[in-house]
Design a protein around this motif. Structure first.
Motif, short mmCIF file in Angstrom:
data_model
loop_
_atom_site.label_atom_id
_atom_site.label_comp_id
_atom_site.label_asym_id
_atom_site.label_seq_id
_atom_site.Cartn_x
_atom_site.Cartn_y
_atom_site.Cartn_z
N HIS A 94 0.57 -0.99 0.14
CA HIS A 94 -0.05 0.04 -0.42
C HIS A 94 1.23 0.95 -0.12
CE1 HIS A 94 -2.52 3.05 1.43
NE2 HIS A 94 -3.61 2.42 1.04
N LYS A 164 -8.02 -2.60 -6.59
CA LYS A 164 -7.91 -1.77 -5.69
C LYS A 164 -8.59 -0.85 -4.02
CE LYS A 164 -11.43 -0.65 -9.83
NZ LYS A 164 -12.60 -0.39 -10.28
N ASP A 165 -8.68 -2.28 -3.14
CA ASP A 165 -8.14 -2.50 -2.16
C ASP A 165 -7.70 -3.14 -1.27
OD1 ASP A 165 -8.56 -0.54 0.64
OD2 ASP A 165 -10.91 -0.32 0.15
N LYS A 171 -7.25 -4.32 6.30
CA LYS A 171 -7.20 -2.87 6.41
C LYS A 171 -7.59 -1.85 7.64
CE LYS A 171 -10.29 -1.19 3.69
NZ LYS A 171 -11.75 -0.94 3.31
#
Length: 642
Positions: A94, A164-165, A171
């Motif tokens: 990331h 995309k994530d 997360k």
């Protein structure tokens, strides 16, 4: 009956008056866009004055392709065994990218390369310059503000897995700051990632990268990693597609520039405040701009971004080639090359430090100097911005208007009389005068903190740079004002020159040696506008040589160590002849080149007029001095009253 007719006539007149009023109100609301559209159309018609029709041989040869470079063809496909990525890999990367257009483009290419090197999944990077917190259009995310996410993911599916994530668990771990964060330099080696980053990635399945310097991997890699260099090219020149509306507007601008079949030259001045401060070029400007550069230079020294003295001699720096070619000097060089005064020149770049003042000499020599504000109306440009939230304006640019009661109260509380008369009100500063102007320098000692409006303007600059990038890459010729600026950061001109070298190496791209030209200008400082013939021939010879091997060698030595994308050959190219080594093109590419060359020759033969002059590169290489003399005699002398 007579009275009733009068009533009906009066009623009809009243209705017509109301309709006329409504029509006038509608036209008043839309008049700004209509007026600007007609101004733009008239401007394009002005471009065609005295240039409609065929060009003469002396002007036409300036736009011809560089024949020695026609053998170079773009070819970034893998050359060896290249395994596809797998989902069972070492983890996720990331990244957050800081900086402008040039740093973003270079950093994304490095990120994809590192993900391939570490066998990791790349999350679409966050572009801090276009984050939603800057008040940009709600329909865009940070990456999609410039590029198409789906195309980016699909075009690299055989190289790197891109998502995309992050997965929900990772997360949450990132929100709890449980993942290690790295801040690599733009000169970080592959060994750094293999030895320092990879163990942490395997352990935690996620790492964070913060990229500030416009890259996170060294430019020149070992020969065994040539496939990673080609991956950089596939990212930069194939995967990073601008938004469709950005491309549509840029192509429309190119069409308007080439109206009536005329070519155009793109010119990027490279007058960026940070670069000028880094190199110490303050004395090339005047009054407030000199102070602004010095203030920024002092900041860089304090932040340890620069290890040098605050006050340096800018003219000595310029003689060493460390300062840009000013627009006036570029205009004189184009005149020496033989470009006529009606040549269409596109002025690229979202930041031109110094404002319109530094462009006055160039605009006087070439009246068809245009930028995006001349070729597009406000409606076309504003459509790119999307739906933006309302932000408070900058109080430094707007003086509050006082009411009559406030003025009376101020007068009554001003003190005992007699008092001197108050100063006259200041002249309003219009929008076109604010470019390159910073009002705080005359009011305070420190630069004010940027406001939300300033952050949004930086995001807008990404869009303007994207448009200018496309227009510059597709230009018939390109002239850089300040490439290889020596800061170690990627610059706009170098990226454009590298893209043009990859896609169309034979298209005229000037690669001037600023040190040579600075000394050349210094030799005729008193006669800049009426130089001697040998000065003109020397300038022309240098610029012609910069189009070919001499310019390529200089760019390889100066640009490539800082940015691979500025000189992506020979790794990302192949050759049809043996002049550029044994990296031969595949048969299908040779056949395609032969077919396109045949069609191009047919078109050239149809447009060729009897008695047209030719300019063969081979004859120029055999006897350069003779060709320059004959060229100068065939062309008209520079008219001092032009």
């Amino acid at each position: 009956m007579f009275k009733s007719k009068i009533k009906w006539v009066a009623l009809g007149g009243l209705v017509l008056s109301i309709l006329s009023l409504l029509v006038h109100m509608f036209l008043a609301n839309t008049s700004a866009e209509l007026v600007q559209y007609h101004v733009m159309t008239g401007f394009l018609e002005d471009l065609n004055i005295n240039v409609v029709g065929k060009q003469g041989g002396a002007s036409r040869k300036l736009w011809k392709k560089v024949k020695p470079l026609e053998a170079l063809q773009p070819y970034a496909n893998p050359r060896k065994k290249y395994p596809a990525p797998v989902y069972q890999n070492n983890g996720f990367i990331h990244a957050k990218i800081f900086g402008g257009f040039e740093k973003i483009r270079s950093s994304i290419c490095d990120l994809v390369t590192i993900s391939r090197l570490l066998n990791a999944t790349l999350v679409i990077p966050e572009l801090q310059e276009s984050a939603n917190s800057k008040g940009i259009g709600s329909e865009f995310k940070s990456f999609s503000y410039l590029y198409v996410e789906e195309h980016f993911i699909n075009s690299l599916k055989n190289d790197v897995i891109i998502v995309k994530d992050l997965p929900p668990k990772l997360k949450e771990a990132r929100k709890r700051k449980e993942c290690p964060i790295f801040k690599p330099k733009n000169s970080a080696s592959p060994e750094y990632y293999v030895k320092e980053v990879l163990p942490k990635l395997k352990k935690g399945k996620i790492i964070g990268l913060v990229i500030i310097d416009g890259g996170c991997l060294q430019s020149i890699l070992p020969h065994k990693l040539a496939e990673y260099q080609r991956l950089r090219c596939r990212v930069a020149f194939h995967a990073l597609h601008f938004r469709p509306d950005i491309l549509a507007l840029a192509h429309q601008m190119v069409k308007r520039l080439r109206a009536s079949g005329q070519p155009y030259l793109a010119y990027h001045p490279g007058l960026v405040r940070d670069t000028l401060a880094y190199q110490g070029c303050a004395e090339l400007f005047q009054d407030v701009h000199t102070e602004l550069i010095q203030y920024r230079r002092a900041q860089m020294i304090k932040q340890k971004l620069l290890h040098d003295e605050l006050s340096v001699d800018s003219f000595i720096r310029k003689l060493k080639g460390l300062c840009p070619l000013m627009p006036e000097e570029v205009g004189l060089l184009l005149r020496a090359m033989g470009y006529p005064p009606m040549t269409r020149i596109y002025l690229a770049g979202s930041e031109r430090f110094g404002g319109q003042r530094v462009m006055i000499p160039l605009r006087a020599m070439y009246i068809n100097l245009v930028d995006r504000s001349n070729l597009c109306n406000k409606y076309e440009l504003n459509k790119l911005l999307g739906t933006e939230t309302v932000l408070p304006s900058n109080p430094l640019n707007h003086t509050p208007i006082k009411t009559t009661e406030e003025l009376k109260k101020e007068w009554n509380e001003a003190g005992p009389r007699p008092r001197p008369l108050p100063p006259p009100p200041g002249r309003p500063i219009y929008q076109h005068e604010k470019e390159g102007w910073y009002g705080w320098i005359g009011e305070r000692d420190s630069e004010p903190d940027p406001l939300a409006v300033d952050f949004r303007e930086k995001a807008h600059r990404l869009l303007w740079d994207a448009i200018d990038y496309v227009v510059s890459v597709e230009a018939d010729a390109f002239f850089p004002g300040f490439n290889n600026d020596g800061t170690g950061w990627p610059d706009f001109s170098s990226l454009v020159m590298g893209h043009r070298l990859y896609e169309m190496a034979s298209s005229p791209t000037y690669r001037p040696d600023r040190k040579f030209l600075a000394n050349l200008f210094n030799s005729t400082r008193d006669n800049l506008y009426y130089p001697r013939r040998n000065w003109t021939l020397a300038a022309r010879k240098h610029l012609n040589n910069s189009l070919g091997d001499e310019g390529l060698n200089r760019q390889f030595l100066q640009s490539k160590p800082n940015s691979f994308l500025s000189h992506p050959v020979p790794e990302c190219s192949c050759t049809i002849s043996k002049q550029f080594g044994n990296n031969k093109c595949p048969k299908w590419l040779k056949d395609s080149f032969t077919e396109s060359k045949t069609q191009e020759n047919k078109i050239t033969d149809e447009n060729e007029q009897p008695g047209d002059e030719t300019d063969e590169w081979e004859s120029g290489q055999e006897d350069e001095d003779q060709s320059f003399d004959s060229t100068f005699e065939q062309e008209s002398e520079i008219d001092p009253n032009d």
